[in-house]
Write a protein that holds these residues in place. Structure first.
Motif, PDB file in Angstrom:
ATOM      1  N   SER A  70      -2.944 -24.461  21.995  1.00  0.00           N
ATOM      2  CA  SER A  70      -3.005 -24.429  20.587  1.00  0.00           C
ATOM      3  C   SER A  70      -2.468 -23.116  19.923  1.00  0.00           C
ATOM      4  CB  SER A  70      -4.448 -24.915  20.107  1.00  0.00           C
ATOM      5  OG  SER A  70      -5.190 -23.637  20.667  1.00  0.00           O
ATOM      6  N   HIS A  71      -2.156 -22.059  20.605  1.00  0.00           N
ATOM      7  CA  HIS A  71      -1.601 -20.922  20.098  1.00  0.00           C
ATOM      8  C   HIS A  71      -0.109 -20.975  20.238  1.00  0.00           C
ATOM      9  CE1 HIS A  71      -5.709 -19.132  21.001  1.00  0.00           C
ATOM     10  NE2 HIS A  71      -5.681 -18.997  19.780  1.00  0.00           N
ATOM     11  N   GLY A  72       0.348 -22.020  20.778  1.00  0.00           N
ATOM     12  CA  GLY A  72       2.002 -22.036  20.845  1.00  0.00           C
ATOM     13  C   GLY A  72       2.757 -22.487  19.626  1.00  0.00           C
ATOM     14  N   LEU A  73       4.048 -22.645  19.686  1.00  0.00           N
ATOM     15  CA  LEU A  73       4.859 -23.021  18.635  1.00  0.00           C
ATOM     16  C   LEU A  73       4.509 -24.507  18.182  1.00  0.00           C
ATOM     17  CD1 LEU A  73       7.555 -22.575  17.072  1.00  0.00           C
ATOM     18  CD2 LEU A  73       8.594 -23.792  18.715  1.00  0.00           C
ATOM     19  N   VAL A  74       4.132 -25.394  18.975  1.00  0.00           N
ATOM     20  CA  VAL A  74       3.636 -26.649  18.431  1.00  0.00           C
ATOM     21  C   VAL A  74       2.336 -26.569  17.947  1.00  0.00           C
ATOM     22  CG1 VAL A  74       3.553 -29.088  19.133  1.00  0.00           C
ATOM     23  CG2 VAL A  74       5.400 -27.716  20.107  1.00  0.00           C
TER      24      VAL A  74
ATOM     25  N   LEU B 282      -0.590 -29.287  25.489  1.00  0.00           N
ATOM     26  CA  LEU B 282       0.704 -28.889  25.293  1.00  0.00           C
ATOM     27  C   LEU B 282       0.913 -27.621  26.100  1.00  0.00           C
ATOM     28  CD1 LEU B 282       0.315 -28.704  21.320  1.00  0.00           C
ATOM     29  CD2 LEU B 282       1.667 -30.250  22.685  1.00  0.00           C
TER      30      LEU B 282
ATOM     31  N   GLY C  64       1.622 -24.610  28.618  1.00  0.00           N
ATOM     32  CA  GLY C  64       2.541 -24.425  29.671  1.00  0.00           C
ATOM     33  C   GLY C  64       3.291 -23.040  29.632  1.00  0.00           C
ATOM     34  N   GLU C  65       3.490 -22.235  30.674  1.00  0.00           N
ATOM     35  CA  GLU C  65       4.245 -21.181  30.686  1.00  0.00           C
ATOM     36  C   GLU C  65       5.453 -21.348  29.957  1.00  0.00           C
ATOM     37  OE1 GLU C  65       3.528 -18.087  32.246  1.00  0.00           O
ATOM     38  OE2 GLU C  65       5.212 -17.095  32.037  1.00  0.00           O
ATOM     39  N   ASN C  66       5.711 -20.422  28.991  1.00  0.00           N
ATOM     40  CA  ASN C  66       6.927 -20.513  27.981  1.00  0.00           C
ATOM     41  C   ASN C  66       8.203 -20.462  29.056  1.00  0.00           C
ATOM     42  OD1 ASN C  66       9.297 -19.580  26.383  1.00  0.00           O
ATOM     43  ND2 ASN C  66       7.563 -19.825  24.893  1.00  0.00           N
TER      44      ASN C  66
ATOM     45  N   ARG D  49       2.270 -26.503  34.575  1.00  0.00           N
ATOM     46  CA  ARG D  49       2.365 -27.482  34.129  1.00  0.00           C
ATOM     47  C   ARG D  49       1.838 -28.711  34.853  1.00  0.00           C
ATOM     48  NH1 ARG D  49       5.980 -24.565  31.752  1.00  0.00           N
ATOM     49  NH2 ARG D  49       6.466 -25.178  29.261  1.00  0.00           N
TER      50      ARG D  49
ATOM     51  N   GLY E 265      12.825 -32.727  22.679  1.00  0.00           N
ATOM     52  CA  GLY E 265      13.957 -32.165  22.552  1.00  0.00           C
ATOM     53  C   GLY E 265      13.979 -30.700  22.179  1.00  0.00           C
TER      54      GLY E 265
ATOM     55  N   ILE F 233      13.077 -27.987  20.159  1.00  0.00           N
ATOM     56  CA  ILE F 233      12.373 -27.993  18.667  1.00  0.00           C
ATOM     57  C   ILE F 233      12.823 -26.815  17.876  1.00  0.00           C
ATOM     58  CG2 ILE F 233      10.119 -27.738  17.766  1.00  0.00           C
ATOM     59  CD1 ILE F 233       9.185 -28.845  20.696  1.00  0.00           C
TER      60      ILE F 233
HETATM   61  N1  NAP Z   1       9.621 -25.732  22.024  1.00  0.00           N
HETATM   62  C1  NAP Z   1      10.768 -26.417  22.610  1.00  0.00           C
HETATM   63  O1  NAP Z   1      11.697 -26.548  22.151  1.00  0.00           O
HETATM   64  C2  NAP Z   1      10.091 -27.504  23.610  1.00  0.00           C
HETATM   65  C3  NAP Z   1      11.051 -28.360  24.240  1.00  0.00           C
HETATM   66  C4  NAP Z   1      10.865 -29.166  25.021  1.00  0.00           C
HETATM   67  C5  NAP Z   1       9.417 -29.087  25.622  1.00  0.00           C
HETATM   68  N2  NAP Z   1       8.635 -28.197  24.924  1.00  0.00           N
HETATM   69  C6  NAP Z   1       7.204 -28.404  25.812  1.00  0.00           C
HETATM   70  O2  NAP Z   1       6.157 -28.558  24.758  1.00  0.00           O
HETATM   71  C7  NAP Z   1       5.068 -27.806  25.123  1.00  0.00           C
HETATM   72  C8  NAP Z   1       4.771 -27.254  23.775  1.00  0.00           C
HETATM   73  O3  NAP Z   1       5.911 -26.332  23.460  1.00  0.00           O
HETATM   74  P1  NAP Z   1       5.544 -24.819  22.577  1.00  0.00           P
HETATM   75  O4  NAP Z   1       7.039 -24.649  22.251  1.00  0.00           O
HETATM   76  O5  NAP Z   1       4.533 -24.903  21.594  1.00  0.00           O
HETATM   77  O6  NAP Z   1       5.071 -23.702  23.916  1.00  0.00           O
HETATM   78  P2  NAP Z   1       4.749 -22.424  23.649  1.00  0.00           P
HETATM   79  O7  NAP Z   1       4.943 -21.736  22.441  1.00  0.00           O
HETATM   80  O8  NAP Z   1       5.386 -21.678  24.591  1.00  0.00           O
HETATM   81  O9  NAP Z   1       3.122 -22.430  24.149  1.00  0.00           O
HETATM   82  C9  NAP Z   1       2.397 -23.058  25.061  1.00  0.00           C
HETATM   83  C10 NAP Z   1       1.062 -22.547  25.081  1.00  0.00           C
HETATM   84  O10 NAP Z   1       0.719 -22.850  26.651  1.00  0.00           O
HETATM   85  C11 NAP Z   1      -0.312 -22.020  26.849  1.00  0.00           C
HETATM   86  N3  NAP Z   1       0.115 -21.061  28.131  1.00  0.00           N
HETATM   87  C12 NAP Z   1       1.118 -20.277  27.927  1.00  0.00           C
HETATM   88  N4  NAP Z   1       1.181 -19.943  29.705  1.00  0.00           N
HETATM   89  C13 NAP Z   1       0.383 -20.555  30.153  1.00  0.00           C
HETATM   90  C14 NAP Z   1       0.052 -20.467  31.502  1.00  0.00           C
HETATM   91  N5  NAP Z   1       0.640 -19.871  32.447  1.00  0.00           N
HETATM   92  N6  NAP Z   1      -0.847 -21.364  32.021  1.00  0.00           N
HETATM   93  C15 NAP Z   1      -1.465 -22.029  31.073  1.00  0.00           C
HETATM   94  N7  NAP Z   1      -1.135 -22.374  29.810  1.00  0.00           N
HETATM   95  C16 NAP Z   1      -0.289 -21.478  29.381  1.00  0.00           C
HETATM   96  C17 NAP Z   1      -0.485 -20.816  25.777  1.00  0.00           C
HETATM   97  O11 NAP Z   1      -1.635 -21.653  24.892  1.00  0.00           O
HETATM   98  P3  NAP Z   1      -3.038 -20.914  24.456  1.00  0.00           P
HETATM   99  O12 NAP Z   1      -2.705 -19.503  24.346  1.00  0.00           O
HETATM  100  O13 NAP Z   1      -3.221 -21.558  23.337  1.00  0.00           O
HETATM  101  O14 NAP Z   1      -4.007 -21.229  25.499  1.00  0.00           O
HETATM  102  C18 NAP Z   1       0.681 -21.137  24.925  1.00  0.00           C
HETATM  103  O15 NAP Z   1       0.408 -20.925  23.498  1.00  0.00           O
HETATM  104  C19 NAP Z   1       5.446 -26.817  26.473  1.00  0.00           C
HETATM  105  O16 NAP Z   1       4.892 -27.562  27.496  1.00  0.00           O
HETATM  106  C20 NAP Z   1       6.751 -26.956  26.264  1.00  0.00           C
HETATM  107  O17 NAP Z   1       7.507 -27.061  27.625  1.00  0.00           O
HETATM  108  C21 NAP Z   1       8.926 -27.402  24.016  1.00  0.00           C
END
Ligand code: NAP
Length: 300
Positions: free
Chosen positions: A8-12, A64, A66-68, A85, A161, A163
């Motif tokens: 919930s703290h991530g980009l989405v 949502l 997963g490690e960035n 993931r 895709g 984002i």
């Molecule tokens: N952004 C894109 O362009 C894109 C494209 C394709 C797929 N995605 C997928 O969509 C999902 C959300 O994307 P996002 O851009 O919001 O990701 P993000 O900003 O990297 O945030 C992911 C969140 O996952 C949690 N997290 C981080 N490292 C972790 C770990 N090692 N173990 C467990 N949880 C962990 C944290 O959540 P908390 O701190 O809130 O617990 C973090 O805020 C991801 O799975 C990403 O792979 C994103």
């Protein structure tokens, strides 16, 4: 609805939560560090621990976390990308499948990285997986949701895709060189980039909450993918900056390693076939309009 969100703290997540609350939903967060007595629930996916009792009676789970994936893909980083993931999704789904009152739906992040590097091929949800690290991670990540599906929970895997957001992700990493007039295509620029605005990502998740026709993988991309050269030209135009400094593929590989190969140089021309079929209306289907609205406050 009572909705649990991970990541919930991530980009989405940070764009999604205000939208869910504005729609009147009660939102709980599943976090690795939670404050007792609040709507925060504790889990530790690394240690296979989760507060299962707190997950009874939810309507929907949006997963949502997963490690960035940005940064150098060292052996350790790749293991974290994969395990956060695959093991995290498995723990969550096995737990949900054992509840007395499980949620009706699980909406789980996935990625178009599933398709790998595919040239000009038009990719729908029916297309086969590609080859490489990301396709294998996505295959296993999606398979990890199987316990929830077997228990009758509707599982929607949103294959995101690239984002586009003004608050993080790929676009904010690209902006500094472009603002200094140092932006340019990567490699020969012919690789397809399938993008989506953060507004439409949030719209897709909200649409998936109750749209029962969505089930399984869903390409979550705008209907108008562009080549990297086109993306670069449009971004330069929106920022009123020249785009005359291409980054040769060999330099991208040298600086960013395997991440450059599988993310920046890979070509994926992805169609949102399931979203179209379900009647989803994109708010920002056009890249130039999308970028202008994201960058409006900072564009001269
Ligand atoms: N952004 C894109 O362009 C894109 C494209 C394709 C797929 N995605 C997928 O969509 C999902 C959300 O994307 P996002 O851009 O919001 O990701 P993000 O900003 O990297 O945030 C992911 C969140 O996952 C949690 N997290 C981080 N490292 C972790 C770990 N090692 N173990 C467990 N949880 C962990 C944290 O959540 P908390 O701190 O809130 O617990 C973090 O805020 C991801 O799975 C990403 O792979 C994103």
């Amino acid at each position: 609805m009572k909705i649990l969100v991970t990541g919930s703290h991530g980009l989405v997540g940070s764009a999604l939560l205000p939208a869910l609350m504005a729609d009147g939903h009660r939102v709980l967060r599943l976090l690795r560090s939670a404050t007792p007595g609040t709507d925060e629930i504790l889990w530790n996916p690394d240690a296979n621990q989760i507060d299962a009792a707190a997950l009874e009676g939810l309507d929907v789970v949006v997963h949502l976390a997963g490690e960035n994936i940005a940064g150098q893909w060292t052996v350790a980083k790749k293991a974290r990308i994969r395990e956060s993931r695959v093991a995290g999704t498995r723990l969550l789904c096995e737990t949900l499948s054992k509840l007395d009152r499980p949620p009706h739906a699980l909406i789980v992040a996935s990625a178009i990285g599933f398709y790998g590097n595919r040239g000009d091929e038009k990719l729908t949800e029916e297309s086969a997986m590609g080859s490489g690290f990301l396709p294998e991670v996505v295959r296993d990540w999606e398979a990890a949701a199987q316990p929830a599906r077997e228990h009758g929970i509707r599982v929607v895997q949103l294959r995101f895709g690239i984002i586009l957001s003004a608050h993080g992700g790929a676009l904010t990493k690209m902006l500094p060189p472009f603002r200094f007039g140092l932006g340019g295509r990567v490699g020969n620029g012919q690789q397809w980039w399938s993008w989506i605005s953060i507004e439409d990502v949030v719209g897709t998740i909200c649409f998936s909450l109750s749209n029962e026709t969505l089930d399984g993988p869903v390409n979550t991309v705008s209907p108008n993918p562009v080549t990297n050269a086109e993306f670069t030209r449009i971004l330069g135009g929106v920022l009123c900056r020249p785009v005359i400094f291409p980054m040769p593929a060999v330099v991208a590989r040298l600086v960013l390693g395997q991440m450059a190969e599988e993310l920046l140089l890979a070509s994926a021309c992805v169609e949102p076939a399931q979203l179209r079929r379900a009647g989803f209306q994109f708010k920002k289907p056009n890249l130039e309009v999308g970028l202008r609205s994201l960058l409006a406050p900072s564009v001269p």
